[in-house]
Structures are given as C-alpha cells and as structure tokens.
Design a protein around this motif. Structure first.
Motif, PDB file in Angstrom:
ATOM      1  N   ILE A 292      -1.621  10.406 -10.569  1.00  0.00           N
ATOM      2  CA  ILE A 292      -2.049   9.440  -9.555  1.00  0.00           C
ATOM      3  C   ILE A 292      -3.027   8.438 -10.149  1.00  0.00           C
ATOM      4  N   GLN A 293      -3.945   8.936 -10.985  1.00  0.00           N
ATOM      5  CA  GLN A 293      -4.921   8.049 -11.613  1.00  0.00           C
ATOM      6  C   GLN A 293      -4.240   7.035 -12.527  1.00  0.00           C
ATOM      7  N   ASN A 294      -3.206   7.467 -13.246  1.00  0.00           N
ATOM      8  CA  ASN A 294      -2.462   6.545 -14.114  1.00  0.00           C
ATOM      9  C   ASN A 294      -1.810   5.439 -13.295  1.00  0.00           C
ATOM     10  N   GLY A 307      -8.320  -7.992  -3.297  1.00  0.00           N
ATOM     11  CA  GLY A 307      -9.539  -7.385  -2.760  1.00  0.00           C
ATOM     12  C   GLY A 307      -9.279  -6.075  -2.045  1.00  0.00           C
ATOM     13  N   ILE A 308      -8.215  -5.374  -2.454  1.00  0.00           N
ATOM     14  CA  ILE A 308      -7.841  -4.118  -1.787  1.00  0.00           C
ATOM     15  C   ILE A 308      -8.507  -2.935  -2.484  1.00  0.00           C
ATOM     16  N   HIS A 309      -9.123  -2.086  -1.689  1.00  0.00           N
ATOM     17  CA  HIS A 309      -9.786  -0.885  -2.211  1.00  0.00           C
ATOM     18  C   HIS A 309      -8.818   0.294  -2.137  1.00  0.00           C
ATOM     19  N   ILE A 310      -8.623   0.984  -3.266  1.00  0.00           N
ATOM     20  CA  ILE A 310      -7.757   2.171  -3.308  1.00  0.00           C
ATOM     21  C   ILE A 310      -8.646   3.405  -3.253  1.00  0.00           C
ATOM     22  N   GLU A 311      -8.525   4.167  -2.202  1.00  0.00           N
ATOM     23  CA  GLU A 311      -9.352   5.360  -1.995  1.00  0.00           C
ATOM     24  C   GLU A 311      -8.500   6.609  -2.210  1.00  0.00           C
ATOM     25  N   THR A 312      -8.894   7.440  -3.163  1.00  0.00           N
ATOM     26  CA  THR A 312      -8.144   8.677  -3.442  1.00  0.00           C
ATOM     27  C   THR A 312      -8.935   9.875  -2.942  1.00  0.00           C
ATOM     28  N   LYS A 313      -8.228  10.782  -2.267  1.00  0.00           N
ATOM     29  CA  LYS A 313      -8.857  11.997  -1.729  1.00  0.00           C
ATOM     30  C   LYS A 313      -8.179  13.217  -2.351  1.00  0.00           C
ATOM     31  N   ILE A 314      -8.635  13.567  -3.531  1.00  0.00           N
ATOM     32  CA  ILE A 314      -8.084  14.731  -4.235  1.00  0.00           C
ATOM     33  C   ILE A 314      -9.252  15.648  -4.556  1.00  0.00           C
ATOM     34  N   CYS A 322       7.532  18.905 -12.002  1.00  0.00           N
ATOM     35  CA  CYS A 322       8.412  17.755 -11.776  1.00  0.00           C
ATOM     36  C   CYS A 322       8.618  16.990 -13.085  1.00  0.00           C
ATOM     37  N   ASP A 323       9.521  16.026 -13.025  1.00  0.00           N
ATOM     38  CA  ASP A 323       9.811  15.159 -14.165  1.00  0.00           C
ATOM     39  C   ASP A 323       8.754  14.054 -14.215  1.00  0.00           C
ATOM     40  N   GLU A 324       8.097  13.911 -15.372  1.00  0.00           N
ATOM     41  CA  GLU A 324       6.974  12.978 -15.473  1.00  0.00           C
ATOM     42  C   GLU A 324       7.402  11.528 -15.253  1.00  0.00           C
ATOM     43  N   ARG A 325       8.485  11.115 -15.889  1.00  0.00           N
ATOM     44  CA  ARG A 325       8.911   9.724 -15.761  1.00  0.00           C
ATOM     45  C   ARG A 325       9.340   9.400 -14.335  1.00  0.00           C
ATOM     46  N   MET A 326      10.139  10.299 -13.744  1.00  0.00           N
ATOM     47  CA  MET A 326      10.601  10.072 -12.376  1.00  0.00           C
ATOM     48  C   MET A 326       9.430   9.997 -11.402  1.00  0.00           C
ATOM     49  N   THR A 327       8.500  10.963 -11.519  1.00  0.00           N
ATOM     50  CA  THR A 327       7.386  11.023 -10.580  1.00  0.00           C
ATOM     51  C   THR A 327       6.452   9.831 -10.753  1.00  0.00           C
ATOM     52  N   ALA A 328       6.226   9.417 -12.001  1.00  0.00           N
ATOM     53  CA  ALA A 328       5.381   8.246 -12.249  1.00  0.00           C
ATOM     54  C   ALA A 328       6.005   7.004 -11.605  1.00  0.00           C
ATOM     55  N   THR A 329       7.332   6.873 -11.702  1.00  0.00           N
ATOM     56  CA  THR A 329       8.028   5.749 -11.074  1.00  0.00           C
ATOM     57  C   THR A 329       7.835   5.774  -9.563  1.00  0.00           C
ATOM     58  N   VAL A 330       7.956   6.959  -8.957  1.00  0.00           N
ATOM     59  CA  VAL A 330       7.787   7.102  -7.510  1.00  0.00           C
ATOM     60  C   VAL A 330       6.376   6.702  -7.092  1.00  0.00           C
ATOM     61  N   LEU A 331       5.373   7.242  -7.782  1.00  0.00           N
ATOM     62  CA  LEU A 331       3.977   6.953  -7.418  1.00  0.00           C
ATOM     63  C   LEU A 331       3.666   5.460  -7.550  1.00  0.00           C
ATOM     64  N   GLY A 346      -8.052  -5.173   2.385  1.00  0.00           N
ATOM     65  CA  GLY A 346      -7.725  -3.948   3.112  1.00  0.00           C
ATOM     66  C   GLY A 346      -7.983  -2.709   2.266  1.00  0.00           C
ATOM     67  N   THR A 347      -7.520  -1.574   2.762  1.00  0.00           N
ATOM     68  CA  THR A 347      -7.729  -0.294   2.087  1.00  0.00           C
ATOM     69  C   THR A 347      -6.423   0.490   2.036  1.00  0.00           C
ATOM     70  N   VAL A 348      -6.166   1.101   0.889  1.00  0.00           N
ATOM     71  CA  VAL A 348      -5.035   2.027   0.736  1.00  0.00           C
ATOM     72  C   VAL A 348      -5.614   3.398   0.447  1.00  0.00           C
ATOM     73  N   VAL A 349      -5.238   4.372   1.265  1.00  0.00           N
ATOM     74  CA  VAL A 349      -5.771   5.732   1.127  1.00  0.00           C
ATOM     75  C   VAL A 349      -4.690   6.655   0.579  1.00  0.00           C
ATOM     76  N   ILE A 350      -5.039   7.337  -0.525  1.00  0.00           N
ATOM     77  CA  ILE A 350      -4.129   8.335  -1.108  1.00  0.00           C
ATOM     78  C   ILE A 350      -4.719   9.706  -0.831  1.00  0.00           C
ATOM     79  N   ASP A 351      -3.987  10.512  -0.062  1.00  0.00           N
ATOM     80  CA  ASP A 351      -4.482  11.831   0.329  1.00  0.00           C
ATOM     81  C   ASP A 351      -3.512  12.901  -0.155  1.00  0.00           C
TER      82      ASP A 351
END
Length: 434
Positions: A292-294, A307-314, A322-331, A346-351
C-alpha cells in the motif's frame, strides 16, 4: 437438464481432449467427433442386443464386428484425450461405416434400411473436419454416397430363418422405421449442436471485435495526450535554457505524463493478457502495508497537485498470499481512480480490516461518485464512456475491469458502493495469512 447431463458424465465425455489452448472452432470439432463416437458406441451395443433377440442372420459374426468397432471408437476418444485430433477423426470416419457395410452385405441386406445410415455418415466429415481438409471431406462424402446408392439400387433383401422374429415382415418394417427415425434424429442432433456452437463463435467474434475497438480507442486517445505532453516539454527543454522554477514544473509534468502512460499501458496489457488467458498468477507471502505504501508513493505527486490528503489506517502488520505484480496493479488503479474523481483538497481514506480467511482493504473518497447505471455497467464488464476526472484527467474505462479480473485470478473479490456527488467506496478482499 444440465444437472442430469453432468451427473451422467455426458458433458465430460463430450469435452474429452478439449483444452484451453484450442480455439472455439477447434473445440467444437473435437466435441462433435466425441459425440459421433459416443453415439456410435451406443448404437453398436444396442444393435448387438437386438440382433441376438431377433435372430438376425450371422449375428455371431456381426457381434464380432460390433466389438471391433466399439473398441476403435473408444480408441478415438482416447486419441482425443492425447490431443491427436486428426488421427482420431480419420479413424472415426472410416470406422463408423464398417458395421453398416457388413450388416447390409452379410446379414440384413436391404431389409431393415440400415444402409440409410450411409447418408448420415456422408454429412459427418463436414462437421468434424476444417475446410482445409476439403478433399478428405469430399472423399468420405462420396464413399458413403456410393455405398448408399449401391445398396439402394443393386442390393437384395436378406433371407431370414422361419421361426425367428425377423421372419415376420412387421418386425423388419420396425427396423426400417427405426433406421429412418434414428438417421433423422442423429442429423438433427448434429445440426443443433453445430448451430449452437456457431452461435457461440459469432458471440465470441463480436466480443473480440468490441475488445479490438476498445484497444484502438485507448491507443488513439488515452496515450496520445500524455505522449504529446512529453514531446512538447522535451522539445521546450532541448531548445531553451529554462529557469529553475520552469525546469521543475516541466519535469513534474513529464513525470505525471510518464506515470499516466505507464498506468494506461499496464492496464491495457493486463486486460489483454487476461482476455487471452495468458495471465500467470504466482502468489507469495507479501507485506500488505509495504504494498500500500508503494502505491501511495507512486501516486503522491498526482494527489499533491490536487491537494488531496491520503490517510492510511493500518494498525498492524498483515501478510497476504497473492501475486505481487497483480496486487500492485490493483492497488494503484483503485487509488488512482480515488484521486482522479476526488475534488481538490479532498481526502482519500485507506482502511484495512481482517476478516479471516480474507483481509478487506477499502478505499473511500468524497468525490463525484457514480450513478447506479454506470456502476452496473462497470461491474458487468459492459462497455461505457470513461469520464474525465475533477480537473480533466482522462480515464481508460479499463481500471476496475482489470482489477476485478486480477483479483478473481487470486481468489479475491471487489465490491463498490457509490452515490453521485457523495463519493465512492471500493473494497477488495485478498487471502490473509494467519
């Protein structure tokens, strides 16, 4: 009916030798050759029993022929499982006529109408051989036609012993009626099966053409803009000596265009690979927070410009399988869409929430949202017009389609809830390692 066919194993028999590598047209021909073989085995067993009961002339000899033919038809099914399709078809078209020739020569003669089957077998090569084998098709057609004409005009009725069932004309007429009905039924079955699969082929061609048009549209529109931007800024940098601020601005625009081009190409290639069944899934133990950080780091510039803030809640460290390439593409796709359709500042929240045996990762924004009609088209994989982002960013219309397919390959899933002018929440599930 479908469940009954599965329970009886008929579908499995018809699909012997059908592999993913075969085209739809080739698969149909293999299935039809299996169908002819199965019907031939059934018919030979049936007539062996009838000949004994009815006291047919030389029925012992005919039953030996039937056993040999049944063995060869079973061998045809075996050859199909070994993918020796041409040899299987050659043996099939020359074997199915053998019992008819002998029964019409040494047993029934023209009584019983068994030679009618030659007309049916004259059609078989047209449905199991491709057009490239036209001379073989013509030869088998003429061979069976000549056999029919010979017995029809030069054959003689059989001689049946008094006291047997076949001595009675009514019984011989029943065999003749059975021959006619069986021939017509088999021909109808072949034709219906062939028409059904022709319909499948037509639908597949329509789908392929639609995909081709979509690919050309993406190449013509979605790559033209970013590449044109890169060309413009590179031309500017190579023909003048810009100030530091101008240089930084130009380099940022180049990076943004490069990222956009890369994402479009990656989506396009993943989609094409999946459609052609060439996607390879190689799952491993991976750190979810690192992935997710990548994705966040790659898209930070895109978010910062709006000006969008990305907020991660991990809260904890989770490992996913899972498959690294596939999952990275999805994220990257989901996060990119969240940024694209979010309003500036605005804000995007990743939970993240573990629900064993899966972990749910949700991406929530308060952007423009989607209508039910648009959401339905996306989830059903239907073609739709991709919308521009809140500051004019162009989309391909492939992002979520690619995500759904790549998640499905890994045993995951994707859910979307959205309301116009309120925002969108996309939740994906990935296999969690306990």
């Amino acid at each position: 009916m479908s469940n009954l066919i599965d329970k009886l194993g008929i579908r499995r028999l018809l699909n012997l030798g059908v592999t993913e590598e075969l085209s739809l047209d080739s698969s149909v021909r293999v299935q039809l050759s299996n169908l002819v073989s199965v019907l031939g085995i059934f018919s030979n067993i049936q007539y062996s029993i009838f000949f004994v009961i009815a006291g047919a002339p030389h029925y012992q000899f005919m039953n030996v022929i039937h056993v040999m033919v049944i063995s060869l038809l079973v061998f045809v099914l075996y050859l199909n499982t070994k993918e020796k399709y041409f040899l299987a078809r050659i043996i099939l078209v020359f074997t199915i006529s053998v019992p008819l020739f002998f029964v019409s020569t040494v047993s029934f003669g023209t009584s019983g109408g068994f030679y009618y089957y030659f007309l049916m077998f004259a059609i078989v090569p047209f449905v199991i051989f491709p057009y490239e084998e036209k001379w073989l098709i013509l030869f088998v057609f003429l061979m069976n036609t000549v056999f029919y004409l010979w017995f029809e005009f030069f054959g003689s009725p059989g001689i049946f012993a008094e006291g047997t069932l076949l001595y009675h004309k009514e019984v011989r007429d029943l065999f003749r009626i059975n021959s006619v009905v069986s021939c017509l039924s088999f021909v109808a079955l072949f034709m219906f099966y062939f028409l059904r699969n022709i319909n499948r082929i037509q639908k597949e061609m329509i789908r392929i053409n639609d995909h081709k048009d979509r690919i050309f549209s993406i190449l013509a529109h979605d790559l033209k803009g970013p590449i044109g931007t890169m060309s413009t800024f590179l031309g500017y940098l190579t023909t003048s000596l810009p100030e530091r601020e101008e240089l930084i601005f130009a380099l940022k625009e180049l990076k943004k265009s490069t990222n956009q081009t890369y994402l479009v190409l990656e989506n396009l290639l993943d989609w094409v690979r999946n459609e052609t069944k060439k996607t390879q899934c190689n799952p491993n133990k991976l750190s979810l927070s690192v992935m997710i950080q990548n994705a966040v780091e790659i898209l930070n510039m895109q978010a910062a410009e709006k000006g969008i803030h990305i907020e991660t809640k991990i809260a904890d460290e989770y490992l996913v399988f899972c498959d690294e390439r596939m999952t990275a593409t999805v994220l990257r796709n989901i996060l990119s869409n969240a940024i694209k359709y979010s309003h500036p500042n605005g804000t995007v929240v990743i939970d993240v929430e573990p629900i064993f045996p899966f972990i749910e990762i949700s991406f929530e924004d308060n952007g423009v949202g989607m209508t039910e009609d648009l959401l339905g088209k996306i989830l059903e994989g239907k073609r739709f017009t991709s919308r521009f982002g809140t500051v004019g960013e162009k989309g391909t219309g492939l992002g979520l389609l690619v995500c759904m397919e790549l998640l499905k390959e890994q045993g995951g899933s994707l859910q979307v809830t959205s309301k116009p002018k309120e925002g969108t929440k996309i939740t994906i599930k990935l296999p969690l390692i306990n």
